[in-house]
Scaffold this motif. Structure first.
Motif, PDB file in Angstrom:
ATOM      1  N   GLU A 115      39.932  34.010  32.873  1.00 31.56           N
ATOM      2  CA  GLU A 115      38.532  33.852  33.270  1.00 31.56           C
ATOM      3  C   GLU A 115      37.637  33.729  32.035  1.00 31.56           C
ATOM      4  O   GLU A 115      36.722  32.913  31.994  1.00 31.56           O
ATOM      5  CB  GLU A 115      38.120  35.052  34.129  1.00 31.56           C
ATOM      6  N   MET A 116      37.925  34.552  31.036  1.00 28.48           N
ATOM      7  CA  MET A 116      37.126  34.486  29.804  1.00 28.48           C
ATOM      8  C   MET A 116      37.338  33.150  29.101  1.00 28.48           C
ATOM      9  O   MET A 116      36.393  32.516  28.633  1.00 28.48           O
ATOM     10  CB  MET A 116      37.490  35.641  28.873  1.00 28.48           C
ATOM     11  N   THR A 131      44.069  41.654  30.476  1.00 29.55           N
ATOM     12  CA  THR A 131      45.134  41.206  31.372  1.00 29.55           C
ATOM     13  C   THR A 131      45.074  39.689  31.456  1.00 29.55           C
ATOM     14  O   THR A 131      44.073  39.082  31.072  1.00 29.55           O
ATOM     15  CB  THR A 131      44.910  41.781  32.787  1.00 29.55           C
ATOM     16  N   LEU A 176      31.261  40.222  29.388  1.00 29.97           N
ATOM     17  CA  LEU A 176      31.236  39.598  28.071  1.00 29.97           C
ATOM     18  C   LEU A 176      30.084  38.609  27.944  1.00 29.97           C
ATOM     19  O   LEU A 176      29.378  38.578  26.928  1.00 29.97           O
ATOM     20  CB  LEU A 176      32.579  38.888  27.854  1.00 29.97           C
ATOM     21  N   GLU A 177      29.866  37.818  28.988  1.00 33.12           N
ATOM     22  CA  GLU A 177      28.766  36.856  28.943  1.00 33.12           C
ATOM     23  C   GLU A 177      27.441  37.560  28.696  1.00 33.12           C
ATOM     24  O   GLU A 177      26.602  37.078  27.936  1.00 33.12           O
ATOM     25  CB  GLU A 177      28.693  36.066  30.266  1.00 33.12           C
ATOM     26  N   SER A 206      35.670  41.265  33.225  1.00 37.09           N
ATOM     27  CA  SER A 206      35.539  41.080  31.772  1.00 37.09           C
ATOM     28  C   SER A 206      34.641  39.903  31.408  1.00 37.09           C
ATOM     29  O   SER A 206      33.800  39.996  30.520  1.00 37.09           O
ATOM     30  CB  SER A 206      36.909  40.868  31.125  1.00 37.09           C
ATOM     31  N   ARG A 207      34.850  38.780  32.100  1.00 34.50           N
ATOM     32  CA  ARG A 207      34.070  37.592  31.728  1.00 34.50           C
ATOM     33  C   ARG A 207      32.578  37.841  31.926  1.00 34.50           C
ATOM     34  O   ARG A 207      31.774  37.564  31.040  1.00 34.50           O
ATOM     35  CB  ARG A 207      34.493  36.380  32.567  1.00 34.50           C
ATOM     36  N   ARG A 208      32.232  38.385  33.085  1.00 35.11           N
ATOM     37  CA  ARG A 208      30.816  38.577  33.356  1.00 35.11           C
ATOM     38  C   ARG A 208      30.186  39.560  32.367  1.00 35.11           C
ATOM     39  O   ARG A 208      29.085  39.367  31.878  1.00 35.11           O
ATOM     40  CB  ARG A 208      30.595  39.083  34.792  1.00 35.11           C
ATOM     41  N   GLN A 213      34.884  32.091  26.267  1.00 35.99           N
ATOM     42  CA  GLN A 213      34.722  33.365  25.562  1.00 35.99           C
ATOM     43  C   GLN A 213      36.120  33.855  25.169  1.00 35.99           C
ATOM     44  O   GLN A 213      36.849  34.349  26.015  1.00 35.99           O
ATOM     45  CB  GLN A 213      34.091  34.416  26.491  1.00 35.99           C
ATOM     46  N   ILE A 214      36.462  33.733  23.920  1.00 38.91           N
ATOM     47  CA  ILE A 214      37.810  34.111  23.496  1.00 38.91           C
ATOM     48  C   ILE A 214      37.738  35.402  22.681  1.00 38.91           C
ATOM     49  O   ILE A 214      37.181  35.417  21.586  1.00 38.91           O
ATOM     50  CB  ILE A 214      38.459  33.002  22.638  1.00 38.91           C
ATOM     51  N   PRO A 215      38.304  36.471  23.215  1.00 40.77           N
ATOM     52  CA  PRO A 215      38.170  37.751  22.521  1.00 40.77           C
ATOM     53  C   PRO A 215      39.155  37.961  21.376  1.00 40.77           C
ATOM     54  O   PRO A 215      39.084  38.988  20.704  1.00 40.77           O
ATOM     55  CB  PRO A 215      38.402  38.784  23.633  1.00 40.77           C
ATOM     56  N   ALA A 263      41.976  38.381  33.482  1.00 42.81           N
ATOM     57  CA  ALA A 263      40.705  38.483  32.756  1.00 42.81           C
ATOM     58  C   ALA A 263      40.669  37.486  31.607  1.00 42.81           C
ATOM     59  O   ALA A 263      39.645  36.840  31.353  1.00 42.81           O
ATOM     60  CB  ALA A 263      40.522  39.904  32.244  1.00 42.81           C
ATOM     61  N   MET A 276      33.635  48.108  33.875  1.00 42.05           N
ATOM     62  CA  MET A 276      35.000  48.094  33.306  1.00 42.05           C
ATOM     63  C   MET A 276      35.659  49.477  33.308  1.00 42.05           C
ATOM     64  O   MET A 276      36.695  49.665  32.685  1.00 42.05           O
ATOM     65  CB  MET A 276      35.008  47.565  31.870  1.00 42.05           C
ATOM     66  N   ALA A 294      33.464  38.206  21.032  1.00 43.37           N
ATOM     67  CA  ALA A 294      34.171  36.968  21.366  1.00 43.37           C
ATOM     68  C   ALA A 294      33.643  35.838  20.513  1.00 43.37           C
ATOM     69  O   ALA A 294      32.523  35.878  20.029  1.00 43.37           O
ATOM     70  CB  ALA A 294      33.962  36.623  22.834  1.00 43.37           C
ATOM     71  N   GLY A 325      38.655  45.936  33.975  1.00 41.43           N
ATOM     72  CA  GLY A 325      38.183  44.665  33.422  1.00 41.43           C
ATOM     73  C   GLY A 325      38.905  43.432  33.940  1.00 41.43           C
ATOM     74  O   GLY A 325      38.540  42.319  33.585  1.00 41.43           O
ATOM     75  N   PHE A 326      39.909  43.599  34.783  1.00 45.20           N
ATOM     76  CA  PHE A 326      40.618  42.424  35.322  1.00 45.20           C
ATOM     77  C   PHE A 326      39.637  41.497  36.026  1.00 45.20           C
ATOM     78  O   PHE A 326      39.676  40.287  35.859  1.00 45.20           O
ATOM     79  CB  PHE A 326      41.720  42.886  36.285  1.00 45.20           C
ATOM     80  N   TYR A 327      38.750  42.072  36.840  1.00 43.10           N
ATOM     81  CA  TYR A 327      37.825  41.238  37.620  1.00 43.10           C
ATOM     82  C   TYR A 327      36.488  40.976  36.919  1.00 43.10           C
ATOM     83  O   TYR A 327      35.775  40.074  37.308  1.00 43.10           O
ATOM     84  CB  TYR A 327      37.518  41.893  38.970  1.00 43.10           C
ATOM     85  N   ALA A 355      27.845  39.758  24.908  1.00 37.28           N
ATOM     86  CA  ALA A 355      28.127  39.098  23.623  1.00 37.28           C
ATOM     87  C   ALA A 355      26.872  38.834  22.784  1.00 37.28           C
ATOM     88  O   ALA A 355      26.913  39.017  21.567  1.00 37.28           O
ATOM     89  CB  ALA A 355      28.925  37.818  23.856  1.00 37.28           C
TER      90      ALA A 355
END
Ligand SMILES: Cc1cc2nc3c(=O)[nH]c(=O)nc-3n(C[C@H](O)[C@H](O)[C@H](O)COP(=O)(O)OP(=O)(O)OC[C@H]3O[C@@H](n4cnc5c(N)ncnc54)[C@H](O)[C@@H]3O)c2cc1C
Ligand SMILES: Cc1cc2nc3c(=O)[nH]c(=O)nc-3n(C[C@H](O)[C@H](O)[C@H](O)COP(=O)(O)OP(=O)(O)OC[C@H]3O[C@@H](n4cnc5c(N)ncnc54)[C@H](O)[C@@H]3O)c2cc1C
Lengths: 457, 397
Positions: free
Chosen positions: B139-140, B133, A444-445, A440-442, B145-147, B136, A430, A455, A436-438, A448
């Motif tokens: 995708e979350m 953004t 975060l998974e 963040s999800r990974r 996954q909700i921030p 992101a 990030m 989250a 983090g546009f591309y 977390a």
């Protein structure tokens, strides 16, 4: 129940605290490093220019100079076994006016006086030959071959990991609020946690140094944090300069620097703004725009480059220019305060100096006969990175090419990331152009389950 | 050596692959850094995709699946990141098996676009958790996954409404949508819909001054008509202000148009190194997926001609220069000849006036237009009218 008593309690896990924790642990003492934040390197040490300074422009005869010279030497000695990078770029003080040009001989003389004897004055043509990208009103320069770039986060992390591996104790989320010395033992009160006992306390609390000092005595120094803001440019800008471009310094600061980073970015900054906030380093749009403009004036091609992000750091500045390092034999206390703008370089030297103070005032040391040397993961392009290894795991941060396994390891390592910032500093996820546009999800998974509060489902 | 390597398995890259395969070209490889092909639509879990290029309505993930299905037969290498471009179509790639060097006759860059994050916008304040953004966030949200629960949405391009849709899906309620300009940028659905359908207040003429919060976002400081106000929220979604994902061509020294942020191309989609072609949203900020997909098909058609040796030498190109209120125009170079030349651009701001094209000193096109900043401006010029000219200026006055 009485708490376990340590030989040394260090307050503050910045670069100074991490280096001192390492030094005293390797010296055979039982040491606990106490940090109020959820991770190490969360204060002044998290936002700097990442330059390993030679000390060419430090005040002659100062303790700062001595610690920087020693820190510089020690870093070169230990960086390889710890897996730390060293990017030998050299630096150039560049004069942009006749007035600045007139100051160059003085800079060279001071460097020589400081023992940095390879420093030379160079002509405008020589500056341009090394740095053809600079604006053409360059008047001349000073070449300092020994200035280098390092990884500002992995270095203190490596010191801390070595302390931990050799028996050191770390206490995070632990703010020291007060303390008392009875019968030669300190009892430190920790907010929301059990007290800690130690024979000697080391204050290396950075921007809180004067507040912590008040536990032992009325603080002889007052901290006024000096903020420095930076603009970070994306990797294509990295090649616009080869060396670190320094301005002719003023009394207050080293001024606005243009430098590559060991990660392959380009930085313009820092500012020097005295302000009261000790913990949160804010950025300001107008200041950042001014930095960008100043950068483009010196290096015109920057105008066409993409800005990745901006950040700020807080220097622990006092009313004194020099470091405030002192042993208080009667109080079983060592102070390392006011490590203002050269602590990344000075840390190993400061730790060595404090070891000397300990031996003078508090007793002999029995260094560990064969300490462990754990290596930290490499985050820089100067050494091989996991994304380029056969059998690599999936790349999850595309801008910085960080793999799944690197992130997973940073979350489950012996000194795991305690915050998202800590994870970013350990892996660079990030940290790139997309912020983090591309990824963040990974991220975060993975993060977390380890870092609370990121989250909810 | 392969015939064609396509970097990026999004709408543009996959559509180009399909066209090349249908023309019987063998040795077409699509390199995709993610574990699944499909590009950005994969995570945009609402309707509205496919209308232009497939004449059907899909959700983003279904559309992505359809793109992959239609490109069946292409050699799609997933988990494969292109890390550097070298002259003449030589690529450095990172694969699970290790680094590799790949050589193709032609490389098509189709790496898409991203939104400008907080960092690059140089926004004042602290840097707490909860700043993201749209891309992101979507995708979350899709991964559950909700921030945050009460974010503020910055911007009012179409993608901001995409963020609103996702928010509603995820059961979270944005506290406001902020637009610094005087009006909502997206033509539809507009502020009324934001309020009526989503219950989210829209504030125009409102600047975001500062983000506040220690560990998490706690509030934002706003300014409207000189009045400051602190608005409590627990997240910030920055939408739009798209930036082409162009670091590869930029690092390789291919010519970049500072106005679009993407590689400069000629009217055959060729970059300054003619082994490289570029298409899709990499070319400029920003078009919807259908436009990007059709552009992929058009670039593929030119690649077919290039493979047959039918394209004119790139040296013959003349520059296209935007003027007046025009923010950018592309292709940035054209080779006058028999075929009509299509140009696309955007205005700097809402504008009513005359669009004209000057080939050297000769007026070759003129039209009165009324345009909003996020709307595409297109014009087609007869190629013959430009023969023998040295430059083309397209001016909005
Ligand atoms: C803009 C800028 C640029 C710089 N550039 C360079 C450079 O290029 N090269 C270089 O060598 N140096 C540079 N520096 C200087 C360097 O970063 C600092 O000197 C160094 O980080 C200081 O480290 P520290 O350990 O003293 O302080 P800190 O890193 O602040 O560590 C102190 C720690 O103590 C903790 N703490 C405070 N109070 C308590 C308490 N009561 N209980 C528990 N924990 C507590 C804090 O949370 C903090 O983590 C720069 C600094 C800045 C700001
Ligand atoms: C948040 C958001 C919401 C949007 N919502 C809509 C909408 O609702 N409707 C609509 O029509 N349009 C929407 N768009 C616009 C448009 O759909 C997308 O930009 C579209 O996907 C563009 O297609 P593309 O093929 O050019 O790029 P992308 O779909 O972005 O595909 C590019 C591909 O290239 C890959 N890639 C990039 N670099 C490399 C590399 N170095 N190596 C290997 N692979 C690489 C990427 O992983 C990606 O898969 C949205 C855009 C965004 C950002």
């Amino acid at each position: 129940m009485t708490a376990k008593s340590f030989d040394i309690a260090l307050i503050g896990a910045g670069v100074v605290g991490c280096a001192a924790w390492r030094a005293f642990t390797l010296a055979g003492l039982s040491c606990i490093l106490i940090e109020r934040e959820a991770d190490i390197i969360s204060g002044a040490s998290k936002g700097n220019s990442a330059i390993l300074h030679t000390g060419f422009d430090a005040t002659p005869g100062s303790l700062e100079l001595a610690c920087m010279r020693e820190g510089y030497r020690l870093y070169r000695e230990i960086h390889e076994p710890l897996g730390l990078p060293l990017l030998e770029t050299g630096a150039m003080v560049v004069a942009w006016s006749e007035e600045e040009l007139a100051k160059l001989p003085g800079i060279v003389a001071q460097a020589h006086q400081n023992g940095v004897t390879d420093v030379t004055q160079i002509t405008a043509e020589q500056v341009r030959a090394r740095e053809p990208g600079l604006a053409n009103d360059v008047k001349g320069g000073v070449w300092i071959p020994g200035e280098a770039l390092i990884d500002p986060w992995s270095a203190p992390l490596a010191y801390a990991r070595q302390a931990l591996a050799n028996g050191g104790t770390l206490h995070l989320n632990a703010e020291v609020t007060s303390g008392s010395l009875t019968g030669g033992t300190w009892t430190l009160t920790i907010k929301n946690a059990a007290p800690i006992q130690a024979r000697i306390v080391i204050n290396c609390a950075g921007n809180f140094g004067d507040l912590v000092e008040a536990i032992a005595r009325p603080s002889p120094f007052t901290i006024t944090p000096r903020k420095g803001q930076f603009v970070v440019y994306d990797k294509p800008a990295h090649g616009l300069v080869q060396s670190i471009i320094l301005p002719v310094p003023t009394a207050r600061t080293k001024g606005i620097v243009i430098t590559r980073t060991a990660f392959g970015n380009l930085l313009v900054g820092p500012t020097a703004e005295d302000q009261p906030e000790r913990r949160l380093a804010t950025t300001e749009t107008a200041t950042l725009n001014a930095l960008h403009a100043a950068g483009c004036r010196m290096l015109p091609a920057l105008a066409g480059m993409e800005i990745t992000t901006a950040y700020a750091g807080l220097r622990p500045a006092t009313q004194f220019k020099d470091y405030q390092i002192e042993a208080l034999p009667a109080q079983n206390w060592i102070t390392a305060g006011g490590i203002r703008s050269t602590g990344l370089t000075g840390a190993l030297g400061i730790a060595r100096h404090m070891r000397g103070l300990y031996e003078t005032h508090f007793g002999t040391l029995k260094p560990l006969p064969s300490p462990l040397w754990p290596r930290v993961p490499n985050l820089t392009e100067t050494l091989p990175r996991p994304h380029a290894q056969p059998g690599r795991s999936e790349i999850i941060c595309h801008c910085e090419l960080v793999t799944h396994d690197e992130v997973a390891a940073a979350l489950a390592s012996p000194l795991p990331a305690g915050s998202i910032g800590g994870l970013r500093r350990r892996t660079r996820c990030m940290m790139g152009r997309c912020q983090g546009f591309y990824c963040s999800r990974r991220v975060l998974e993975l993060a977390a389950p380890y870092i609370p509060g990121l989250a909810d489902a | 050596m392969h015939n064609v390597a396509i970097i990026g398995a999004g709408p543009a890259g996959l559509t180009a692959a399909r066209v090349l395969l249908q023309a019987g070209i063998s040795g077409v490889q699509v390199l995709e850094r993610n574990p699944q092909p499909g590009g950005l639509p994969r995570f945009c879990d609402h309707q509205g995709w496919g209308v232009w290029d497939m004449h059907r309505l899909y959700t983003g993930p279904r559309y992505a699946g359809e793109l992959v299905r239609r490109a069946a037969g292409a050699d799609i290498l997933i988990n494969t990141t292109v890390t550097a471009l070298e002259p003449n179509g030589h690529l450095h790639i990172s694969t699970p098996g290790g680094p590799e060097y790949l050589q193709s006759r032609i490389v098509l860059l189709a790496t898409g676009i991203r939104e400008k994050p907080r960092g690059a916008r140089l926004v004042s304040g602290t840097r707490p958790w909860g700043i993201t953004t749209t891309g992101a966030f979507q995708e979350m949200a899709q991964a559950g996954q909700i921030p945050f629960r009460r974010p503020v949405i910055i911007g009012s391009e179409l993608v901001a409404f995409s963020a609103l849709l996702t928010a509603r899906h995820a059961g979270i309620k944005p506290v406001a949508m902020l637009e610094p300009g005087p009006r909502i940028l997206a033509r539809r659905p507009g502020g009324l819909i934001a309020r009526a359908v989503f219950g989210v207040p829209v504030r125009t003429n409102t600047q975001l001054l500062e983000i506040r919060g220690i560990d998490r976002v706690e509030s934002v400081l706003l300014e409207r008509n000189g009045q400051r106000e602190e608005l409590a929220c627990d997240g910030v979604i920055f939408t739009g202000q798209f930036t082409p994902e162009a670091w590869l061509p930029r690092s390789a020294g291919l010519q970049i148009d500072p106005a679009t942020g993407g590689p400069a191309i000629d009217n055959f989609f060729r970059c300054s190194d003619p082994a490289y072609f570029a298409t899709g949203n990499l070319l400029r900020p920003v078009e919807h997926s259908g436009f990007a997909a059709l552009e992929g098909a058009r670039a593929a058609a030119q690649i077919l001609r290039a493979l047959r040796g039918e394209l004119p030498p790139p040296q013959a190109a003349i520059p296209v220069i935007p003027g007046g209120a025009l923010r950018y125009i592309y292709p940035q170079r054209i080779i006058p000849g028999g075929i009509p030349i299509q140009l696309h651009g955007r205005a700097r701001h809402a504008h009513k006036g005359r669009l004209r094209a000057m080939a050297d000193d000769t007026l070759v096109f003129e039209r009165l237009i009324r345009i909003l900043p996020e709307r595409r401006i297109s014009l087609t010029l007869p190629g013959a009218a430009l023969t023998g000219r040295n430059s083309l200026a397209v001016i909005l006055d």
